[in-house]
Design a protein around this motif. Structure first.
Motif, short mmCIF file in Angstrom:
data_model
loop_
_atom_site.label_atom_id
_atom_site.label_comp_id
_atom_site.label_asym_id
_atom_site.label_seq_id
_atom_site.Cartn_x
_atom_site.Cartn_y
_atom_site.Cartn_z
N ARG A 123 13.93 1.90 12.64
CA ARG A 123 14.16 2.53 13.95
C ARG A 123 13.08 3.60 14.24
O ARG A 123 12.55 3.70 15.37
CB ARG A 123 15.53 3.21 13.99
CG ARG A 123 16.66 2.22 14.18
CD ARG A 123 17.99 2.94 14.10
NE ARG A 123 19.08 2.03 14.34
CZ ARG A 123 20.36 2.34 14.12
NH1 ARG A 123 20.67 3.55 13.61
NH2 ARG A 123 21.30 1.47 14.38
N GLU A 153 17.03 -5.31 9.69
CA GLU A 153 18.14 -5.36 10.64
C GLU A 153 19.09 -6.52 10.31
O GLU A 153 20.31 -6.36 10.29
CB GLU A 153 17.60 -5.54 12.05
CG GLU A 153 18.70 -5.51 13.11
CD GLU A 153 18.19 -5.99 14.46
OE1 GLU A 153 17.16 -6.66 14.50
OE2 GLU A 153 18.85 -5.69 15.47
N LYS A 203 22.87 -6.26 9.20
CA LYS A 203 23.96 -6.92 9.92
C LYS A 203 24.84 -7.74 8.98
O LYS A 203 26.07 -7.65 9.00
CB LYS A 203 23.40 -7.86 10.99
CG LYS A 203 22.92 -7.20 12.24
CD LYS A 203 22.40 -8.28 13.20
CE LYS A 203 21.81 -7.66 14.44
NZ LYS A 203 21.26 -8.69 15.32
N GLY A 250 25.78 -4.06 14.36
CA GLY A 250 24.78 -5.05 14.70
C GLY A 250 25.28 -6.48 14.80
O GLY A 250 24.49 -7.41 14.95
N PRO A 257 23.76 -7.03 19.81
CA PRO A 257 23.21 -5.69 19.50
C PRO A 257 21.77 -5.79 18.99
O PRO A 257 21.38 -6.79 18.39
CB PRO A 257 24.13 -5.19 18.39
CG PRO A 257 25.25 -6.16 18.29
CD PRO A 257 24.75 -7.44 18.84
N ASP A 258 21.01 -4.75 19.26
CA ASP A 258 19.66 -4.62 18.68
C ASP A 258 19.64 -3.29 17.96
O ASP A 258 19.55 -2.21 18.55
CB ASP A 258 18.60 -4.65 19.78
CG ASP A 258 17.20 -4.70 19.20
OD1 ASP A 258 17.06 -4.44 17.97
OD2 ASP A 258 16.26 -5.02 19.92
N LEU A 259 19.79 -3.40 16.65
CA LEU A 259 19.95 -2.17 15.88
C LEU A 259 18.67 -1.34 15.85
O LEU A 259 18.72 -0.13 15.77
CB LEU A 259 20.37 -2.52 14.44
CG LEU A 259 21.78 -3.08 14.27
CD1 LEU A 259 22.06 -3.40 12.81
CD2 LEU A 259 22.81 -2.10 14.79
N VAL A 260 17.56 -2.05 15.93
CA VAL A 260 16.29 -1.31 15.82
C VAL A 260 16.08 -0.43 17.05
O VAL A 260 15.73 0.74 16.95
CB VAL A 260 15.14 -2.31 15.65
CG1 VAL A 260 13.80 -1.58 15.60
CG2 VAL A 260 15.33 -3.12 14.38
N GLN A 280 18.57 0.16 19.10
CA GLN A 280 19.88 0.74 19.39
C GLN A 280 20.30 0.45 20.83
O GLN A 280 20.68 1.35 21.59
CB GLN A 280 19.88 2.24 19.13
CG GLN A 280 19.64 2.54 17.66
CD GLN A 280 19.84 4.01 17.33
OE1 GLN A 280 20.96 4.49 17.34
NE2 GLN A 280 18.75 4.70 17.08
#
Lengths: 721, 184
Positions: A124, A263, A267, B64, B98-101, B103
């Protein structure tokens, strides 16, 4: 079944335990998918096993009352085998469940959690950094004079605009840079490598947002596996927003792949973590399925094994039970090729032999029963014969003990009460029966098998002439039948009849021989009396002598007449006679005798008789009575009475009576107490009575002297004339 | 005699316990859907919400995992002595990726193909769990005064591999709610 003890409840306990486990496994609403399917499969298996176990348990309890052969052994085997498998299976299941729990704890350790969070944060941060850099880089160009000047020119100098964009691109190191007017129309664009797209992609919401907000807005876009950071910066002049600058930075492929991998892993990890219980349930239930299947198969195999093992034993037990109950028609069909099979075959052979022996025994029993029935039948016939036989029969064994004694013998000889079966005959033959003992002794010691004697035995006041015949049965000392059969027949009547016949014959011949000369003698004597009665000197002597001759001849004639009468007494000619008529005739006949009283009833019976012969008897009786009372003029009485089916004529007199010594011979022929009597009167009278099938009885021999002539009303079995 | 009575009583108690555990307990644990019917002169609308599952879905989205809600709304004409007659069925499929990267959460209406990205999970939740004035059927197709039954069933799928063996392991939740109504 008692030796099974608490074990007989084991299947039911296992069944209840499985039910409880099934209920515990019951899926909640949160459980779905294949886990749910696995759980349902487990529940189905558990319920099936529970039902089977319950059924088996109930059957065991039922068999407690109704024992089935081999069931106990089978139950023990099945429970033993299943128990042997069930205990390690439960331990294995528990261990596996614990291992899965531990494994899950290790997998979803908090350190892994933290590590993944940090890694994701790194990704992130990388993306955020790229966007931040893009934002920072685009901020100075929002008020770029060169760009604003070109955009505010009319017409726009696209070369200058493109040149400026190329400068910015080379300075910032972006991959693409584009300028749009306020109508979102692409004015110019440059890119680091290759030609620009002929047609620009439509602007998204973020572009409008950037225009609206008047600040740089960035976003990430994916395109054909590549990711780019796109930034939108409004170009502002004094007149407001005149255009939109769009810049792209292509993210490094390696970094993007790593970030997306992080990611993706994150998940998946979180997904797994959320489904941690489901995973555990899946593993546990899968293990349980395997365990249950193994138990089920093992139980089934155990049951088959136990059945195969116990079936011959059960068959043997059942067959033995049937044999014990008497059913010998037993054959065990299944016989494995082992020791049990050998036992079964031996049992079959034994049962076959038993069956044969029993059949032989039954046949023998049937034969014996038939023989016994025949013997019993014969014995019944013999007993009936003996009971109805007028002949006395006495069966004595070799030891002189009475074995059979019929009633006729007892009545014939008026045997004392001591004469009964089982008594010693020799000890009983005393007194008047001494002759029987002598006869038996002679029969025992003689050489012949048969012996016949006539014995005179006194029975009461009668002297019976008994014909005794004896026979030796079997051989002496033989086990079956040995002894003596003695038969007694009363031949008194026969002897008397023979005697009467002999006397009658003698009388007939004597009468014939004597009667013929008597008449000439009498006639000659009468002639002598008439012719020479007056010529003889001593007439008185002559008369006396001739009269004596004539009197004696007449007496002889009467005597011969009586002889003839006795010898040739005719058969009575029966007719129905009124008794009163007979009495009237007798009264008229003896009218001259005042002391004869004849009582004639007003109404009297009739009887079948020969009136002449009856009159003859009555005359004889009345004459005897008158003769007996001639001295003292005692009254003589004649009256009649009726008893049941006979009529009785009674003659009474009050004479001196009959002397004691004469009473026994009263009815014998040629016995008389009168000097001139022939002794045939009462004999003829009795014979007439007997010819009428009646009887003449001396009821009293003195005071009064009472005779009774009893005649049947219907004349007995005699033919009517 | 007493032994048999005890056995029968035990069996009856066990049966009762099983009924309570197997039937009643799951019935109380089931989540519920709030359902309302709304109608104007032209259309019949459906207002429905899944109120008590939002926390779990928010967590799933934060972590996610893609979430898909498949709403199926049916209108049935009620028949007294027979099975109800289906009048209309509308199916709506909504998905949040969802797109965790970055957010962010992409909201996709699968039925129409429209999508947009949001950066607030509450919007994603509202997108998934609520249907506001959702047109179901033209009013002219329904008779006034006749009893109808609106049935809403919801399938909640988690994960990208929807229908695949892995996602099948966990399965999906289903909720159903029915509402009887009569149009004036």
């Amino acid at each position: 079944m008692n030796d099974l003890g608490v074990m007989r409840f084991l299947p039911i306990v296992i069944s209840i335990g499985m039910l409880v486990v099934a209920v515990a496994l019951w899926p909640s609403t949160a459980t779905s998918g294949d886990v749910s399917m696995v759980v349902w499969l487990n529940i189905t298996l558990l319920l099936t096993l529970s039902a089977m176990s319950m059924r088996y348990g109930v059957r065991l309890l039922r068999e407690r009352q109704e024992r089935r052969p081999g069931s106990r052994l089978r139950a023990k085997l099945v429970m033993g085998l299943v128990g042997m498998l069930l205990v390690p299976a439960i331990i294995l299941q528990f261990t596996a469940s614990q291992m899965v729990d531990r494994g899950l704890d290790v997998w979803f350790d908090v350190r892994v959690d933290t590590l993944l969070d940090r890694t994701l944060n790194l990704a992130r941060d990388f993306y955020a950094r790229v966007e931040t850099d893009l934002k920072q880089g685009m901020l100075p160009y929002m008020d770029d004079s060169a760009l604003l000047e070109v955009l505010l020119q009319k017409p726009i100098d696209y070369n200058t605009l493109t040149s400026r964009l190329a400068d910015i691109l080379s300075v910032e190191g972006w991959q693409r840079l584009q300028v749009f007017d306020v109508n979102e129309r692409l004015l110019a664009g440059v890119q680091a490598n290759g030609l620009s797209d002929l047609e620009a992609a439509p602007l998204g919401e973020n572009a409008k947002l950037a225009v609206t907000l008047g600040r740089v807005v960035t976003e990430l876009q994916s395109d054909q596996g590549r990711e780019v950071a796109v930034g939108y910066a409004p170009l502002r002049s004094n007149q407001g927003v005149v255009g939109l600058l769009r810049a792209e930075i292509r993210l490094p492929t390696g970094a993007v792949q790593n970030a997306r991998a992080v990611e993706s892993d994150y998940k998946k990890y979180r997904e797994l973590e959320r489904n941690r219980q489901a995973i555990r349930a899946l593993f546990t239930n899968t293990m349980l399925i395997v365990t249950l299947l193994v138990v089920m198969v093992a139980g089934w195999v155990a049951l088959i094994f136990a059945r195969r093992l116990t079936a011959p034993i059960g068959g043997l037990a059942e067959a033995l039970r049937r044999v014990t109950e008497g059913d010998l028609d037993v054959t065990i069909k299944e016989a494995p090729r082992d020791e049990l099979g050998s036992l079964v075959r031996s049992f079959n052979r034994m049962a076959f032999r038993l069956r044969e022996n029993v059949q032989a025994l039954q046949q023998t029993q049937r034969d014996l029963t038939e023989a016994l029935d025949s013997n019993r039948h014969r014995r019944q016939i013999l007993e009936t014969l003996l009971a109805n036989l007028q002949t006395g029969v006495l069966l004595v064994d070799a030891d002189a003990y009475i074995r059979l004694l019929n009633e006729s013998l007892r009545e014939l000889l008026a045997l004392p009460s001591g004469w009964m079966v089982g008594r010693d005959l020799t000890s009983l033959c005393s007194g008047r029966l001494h002759a029987i003992g002598g006869f038996f002794e002679e029969l025992c010691y003689q050489d012949q098998d048969h012996l016949q004697r006539e014995l005179d035995i006194t029975v009461g006041k009668q002297h019976l002439h008994i014909l005794v015949r004896g026979a030796r049965l079997g051989t002496a000392g033989a086990a079956d039948i040995s002894g003596y059969l003695i038969v007694f027949d009363d031949v008194s009547s026969l002897a008397e009849a023979q005697r009467h016949r002999a006397w009658a014959e003698v009388a007939r011949r004597l009468a014939h021989e004597i009667k013929n000369p008597l008449t000439p003698i009498k006639l000659a004597t009468e002639r002598l009396q008439r012719r020479f009665g007056a010529k003889v000197d001593d007439g008185a002597v002559f008369d006396t002598c001739t009269s004596t001759i004539i009197g004696q001849v007449e007496r002889l004639q009467r005597l011969i007449g009586d002889f003839s009468m006795l010898a040739r007494l005719p058969k009575p000619r029966l007719k129905e006679e009124d008794v009163r008529d007979i009495l009237h005739e007798m009264r008229d006949l003896y009218l001259s005798y005042d002391r004869v009283r004849v009582a004639v009833p007003d109404t009297g019976p009739t009887c079948m008789c020969d009136a002449d012969q009856v009159r003859q008897v009555l005359i004889n009786l009345l004459d005897n009575a008158l003769a007996a009372t001639a001295g003292d003029y005692a009254p003589v009485e004649l009256y009649v009475g009726q008893v049941e089916d006979a009529v009785e004529f009674h003659v009474l007199d009050e004479g001196e009576g009959i002397p004691e010594s004469s009473r026994e011979h009263l009815f014998e022929a040629y016995f008389s107490t009168k000097p001139e009597g022939s002794g045939l009167g009462l004999a003829i009278a009795r014979r007439i009575a007997e010819e009428h099938e009646g009887e003449l009885l001396a009821l009293s021999y003195a005071h009064p002297t009472h005779f009774c002539l009893r005649l049947p009303l219907q004349g007995g079995n005699m033919e009517m004339s | 005699m007493v032994k048999q009575l005890l056995i029968r009583a035990s069996a009856a108690a066990l049966g009762l316990w099983l009924v309570c555990v197997l039937v009643l307990t799951p019935a109380y644990a089931k989540p519920s859907v709030h359902l309302e019917m709304e109608a104007d002169s032209n259309l019949v609308f459906c207002n429905t919400t899944l109120p008590n599952d939002a926390k779990h879905i928010a967590r799933v989205l934060h972590e996610g995992t893609e979430v898909t809600f498949v709403w199926e709304i049916s209108i049935e004409a009620v028949r007294r002595y027979w099975l109800n007659q289906n009048v209309a069925t509308v199916r709506v499929e909504r998905r949040v990726v969802p797109d965790l990267v970055s957010q962010s959460w992409r909201l996709i209406d699968v039925t129409s193909g429209i999508s947009r990205r949001v950066f607030d999970v509450k919007k994603a939740l509202a997108f998934l769990t609520r249907l506001r004035r959702f047109p179901v059927i033209d009013r002219s197709l329904l008779e006034s005064g006749r009893p109808y039954r609106m049935v809403v069933s919801l399938e909640e799928h988690e994960g990208e591999d929807r229908g695949g063996w892995f996602s099948r392991l966990w399965g999906y939740n289903t909720v159903e709610k029915a509402l009887n109504f009569t149009l004036p």
